[in-house]
Design an enzyme around this catalytic site. Structure first.
Site, PDB file in Angstrom:
ATOM      1  N   CYS A 208       2.008   3.575   1.932  1.00 10.23           N
ATOM      2  CA  CYS A 208       2.786   3.859   3.158  1.00 10.23           C
ATOM      3  C   CYS A 208       3.886   2.593   3.396  1.00 10.23           C
ATOM      4  CB  CYS A 208       2.463   4.281   4.388  1.00 10.23           C
ATOM      5  SG  CYS A 208       1.548   5.787   4.131  1.00 10.23           S
TER       6      CYS A 208
ATOM      7  N   GLU B  66       3.395  -0.680   4.528  1.00 16.37           N
ATOM      8  CA  GLU B  66       3.139  -1.410   5.683  1.00 16.37           C
ATOM      9  C   GLU B  66       2.511  -2.564   5.344  1.00 16.37           C
ATOM     10  OE1 GLU B  66      -0.340   1.296   6.261  1.00 16.37           O
ATOM     11  OE2 GLU B  66       1.594   1.360   5.664  1.00 16.37           O
TER      12      GLU B  66
ATOM     13  N   ASN C 263       0.936  -1.185   0.054  1.00 12.82           N
ATOM     14  CA  ASN C 263      -0.040  -0.180  -0.213  1.00 12.82           C
ATOM     15  C   ASN C 263       0.845   1.270   0.037  1.00 12.82           C
ATOM     16  OD1 ASN C 263       0.917  -0.263   2.722  1.00 12.82           O
ATOM     17  ND2 ASN C 263      -0.886   0.858   3.287  1.00 12.82           N
TER      18      ASN C 263
END
Length: 782
Positions: free
Chosen positions: A271, A273, A269
């Protein structure tokens, strides 16, 4: 509910239901009631009506007490018509023109619904490769990333912000060098975070100083070699430059891929994570660790009983979200319900450490982190096993590692450490597993008044120990740290540390400890001071590799165009005397003059190649001062014409000669042109330039000449005054014609996204590969 004033402001602006006129339809309690009811509804048919009511109340209490909060789309959309509750998605990018543009369409639908998207461009053939179907050559991954970026720019996410993307390219792709440098300029590909997909083979070549092969993804054959250490050094250089790219260790993502039978993980995704298979979505939520503490014999310790109960309820909540969610695509619906991945994380970690008198950068903190996250992982898996006994395992269980282990679970994954952005503002705690943002800072409010904000835990200790004063807090806000203040005890200085007080290796070690017991991945920013060297960046990447992180993102303070921490400057009233950018010192700075209260102008309707464009040019006694554009119902490219008009307006009020502006934009061509009344309109900028030129002639007394020109392009209004808008720009129903530009467009989405908040103009914080404004709650990534 113990909500701060700032939390209430953020909720009212971004989360609470409103009618068509922007009036609130619910308060904070109403929002939590709405969400709890909608999510509990997934249990209907499994429990009695009385038990369902009890579950709903349990969910409500957990959120209202700020013990757990789901990701923003769930708070915003649960129980409302849109009903899209997931924060993150991954879409495949196939090596065909049809596949590429199908993905762009799907991404637009996801952004419209409020989600962010991740892509791997590694399947695309390299630049210059032959395309048999057309006899032409491929343009390469970076060129298509720019197309994705432009599409994102045109779609506002959920009506509130533009979408966020992650772009990944394997390090063995032939175009890797272009990819690594594609964001060298901070104005390029602004709607993407980018990460290089690193392999173990590449890192081994880096350590040995050897070459490695580049593989054409279309033919799966080696087409060249590069020296691994030189490529790694280029990644370091670019990351030092502005934090892009980050790195993702692809082999590690797939080593922990719990459903290998469904395919390979290629992307994450926005970011970083949440590694996901193509068409998977994940539902995230975070436990507030600052509330998971109890006093035992007069000493603070982790309340594991309360934490365990909260984990159980949170897993139940997130599993329910999967069923009540209204997914933007059928493929996503099938895949997400097939694996039922959830991502339970934490926030308030730094607050927990402060309450327990544990320094962030210490072995004691690492030991506590391991104990806490190991417990959360164990309890979340037990909760998933319990739900599976009632509702069954996830449908793609047969393709998972759990089948061979003989473990029946409801969810393929249960834990993720995400950046909590606006969620942490609502909860009034530190974000994710990041250190404290600031001990004290100044919030600018109306009429240039200043509101002193102090970390409540620090303020409490300062009051008890007798060293609190507003003057001290203001000095702390200016310096950005409590280090070296003699009136503050050393024991307090050691515990209340901010990101730049902590050596980079402790950032990485903390991430690695949380990763050790996290199913998915950990989003965290390694903050470096402005003076950090490229060797410091190299050390961070190397340590992340050696400590088994799945990826790493870093940010060197001030490396993105004049970005400064808002803790170092107050209200713009005093200049920063420590500026070291000599080029910036030598260049004269021009401040646009304020937009006048009353203007006179013309509005012209122009038929362009993609629809109707309405252009307004306004002037006052000093000359032309602003340009507005609006597109008709037929569409057009409003973002491009709006951007042109805004930049032209700033240039006009900065004293740039009208002739220079007209010369720059008149004559610009776009693929869609139209001929009308004997004149060929080449583009939106061309039409804008022509009208500015006409109005300038009128001002200069060429009335006869202008009288003829004014009938050339289209319909034009009589000169009219424009009154000052009395509404806020984000709610004004005539936003395109809004004259409330004394603050000019600093509060408009997309303005200076890398330097200041695009909504309130205050400085932003970089965390977890994302950007968050602590003043108004804006988050680039959700």
């Amino acid at each position: 509910m113990n909500l701060s004033e700032n939390a209430i402001k953020v909720l009212e602006k971004r989360y609470l239901s409103k009618d068509e006129n922007g009036r609130l339809l619910e308060d904070s309690e109403g929002m939590f009631r709405r969400v709890a009811k909608a999510v509990a509804a997934a249990d209907a048919g499994y429990v009695s009506p009385a038990e369902l009511t009890s579950i709903e109340q349990e969910f409500f209490d957990m959120m209202a007490n700020l013990e757990f909060l789901p990701n923003s789309p769930t708070l915003m959309n649960a129980g409302r018509p849109l009903g899209q509750l997931s924060a993150c998605f991954v879409l495949p990018v196939e090596d065909t023109m049809e596949g590429i543009f199908e993905t762009i369409k799907n991404a637009a639908l996801i952004h419209k619904s409020g989600g962010g998207t991740g892509f791997s461009f590694s399947r695309l053939r390299p630049k210059g490769a032959s395309v048999n179907s057309t006899g032409g050559v491929a343009s390469g991954p970076v060129s298509f990333m720019k197309v994705f970026n432009a599409a994102t720019e045109a779609v506002k996410q959920g009506g509130t912000r533009r979408g966020a993307n992650m772009g990944i390219l394997r390090v063995d792709h032939p175009d890797i060098m272009d990819f690594i440098t594609c964001k060298r300029d901070n104005t390029d590909i602004t709607n993407f975070n980018i990460s290089v997909g690193i392999t173990e083979k590449f890192m081994e070549a880096v350590e040995a100083g050897k070459d490695y092969e580049l593989i054409d993804p279309h033919h799966k054959k080696a087409v060249g070699k590069l020296n691994a250490r030189k490529v790694f050094d280029l990644i370091v250089d670019m990351s030092w430059n502005n934090g892009e790219p980050g790195i993702i260790f692809l082999d590690r993502l797939n080593k922990d891929n719990v459903t290998p039978g469904l395919g390979e993980i290629e992307s994450t995704n926005p970011c970083g994570e949440q590694p996901l298979l193509p068409y998977e979505a994940c539902n995230l939520g975070s436990i507030n660790l600052s509330l998971m503490i109890k006093n035992s014999a007069g000493k603070p310790e982790v309340d594991f009983e309360k934490l365990g109960n909260t984990v159980r309820k949170a897993v139940h909540f997130l599993d329910n979200v999967i069923d009540v969610n209204q997914y933007p695509l059928d493929e996503i619906d099938r895949m997400t319900k097939g694996t039922r991945k959830i991502g339970l994380g934490v926030m308030g970690w730094a607050d927990m450490l402060c309450k327990m008198n544990v320094p962030y950068g210490s072995q004691k903190a690492l030991n506590l982190a391991e104990k806490v996250i190991h417990f959360i992982q164990e309890q979340s898996r037990k909760a998933s096993i319990d739900i599976a006994e009632q509702k069954g395992v996830f449908p793609y269980y047969e393709n998972s590692i759990y089948k061979d282990l003989g473990v029946r679970v409801r969810n393929a994954t249960t834990t993720t450490i995400a950046p909590t952005g606006t969620l942490s503002i609502i909860a009034g705690v530190s974000s994710g597993i990041e250190p404290l943002f600031a001990i004290s800072y100044i919030r600018n409010v109306m009429d240039n008044d200043e509101l002193l904000e102090v970390n409540p835990l620090f303020k409490q200790i300062a009051m008890i120990d007798g060293f609190y004063s507003d003057d001290l807090m203001k000095r702390i806000a200016k310096k950005g740290t409590i280090r070296d203040f003699p009136e503050i005890p050393k024991s307090v200085q050691n515990v209340f540390v901010t990101a730049h007080d902590i050596a980079p290796e402790w950032h990485v070690k903390m991430q690695a400890i949380f990763q050790k017991y996290t199913d998915n991945a950990v989003s965290k920013t390694v903050n470096l001071c402005h003076e950090a060297t490229k060797d410091d960046v190299r050390d961070v990447f190397t340590l992340a590799y050696k400590t088994c992180c799945k990826g790493v993102t870093l940010y060197r303070d001030g490396s993105r165009d004049m970005q400064v921490l808002n803790i170092g400057k107050v209200s713009g009233k005093e200049e920063d005397k420590s500026v070291e950018n000599h080029a910036a010192q030598e260049m004269p700075r021009v401040t646009p003059r304020p937009r006048p209260e009353i203007t006179t102008g013309f509005t012209e309707k122009v038929q362009i190649g993609c629809g109707k464009l309405y252009i307004t040019v306004n002037y006052d006694e000093h000359g032309i001062c602003e340009v507005f554009t609006n597109t008709g119902r037929a569409g057009g490219c409003p973002s491009q014409s709006e951007a042109t008009s805004r930049l032209v307006s700033i240039a006009l009020r900065s004293g740039i000669d009208v002739k220079e502006i007209v010369e720059q934009i008149k004559g610009i061509r776009c693929p869609s042109t139209v001929r009308q009344k004997g004149l060929k309109v080449l583009s939106c900028p061309d039409a804008i330039g022509r009208l500015i030129e006409k109005v300038a002639k009128r001002q200069n007394g060429h009335d006869e000449e202008i009288a003829e020109d004014l009938t050339t392009l289209g319909d034009i209004s009589i000169p009219r005054p424009t009154a000052k808008c009395t509404s806020e720009c984000d709610t004004c129903t005539m936003k395109e014609m809004c004259a409330n530009t004394d603050k000019d467009h600093e509060n408009v989405e997309g303005f200076s996204p890398l330097t200041a908040c695009p909504e309130c103009g205050k400085s932003v914080e970089h965390e977890g590969g994302c950007v968050i404004c602590r003043h108004c709650g804006f988050s680039k990534c959700g």
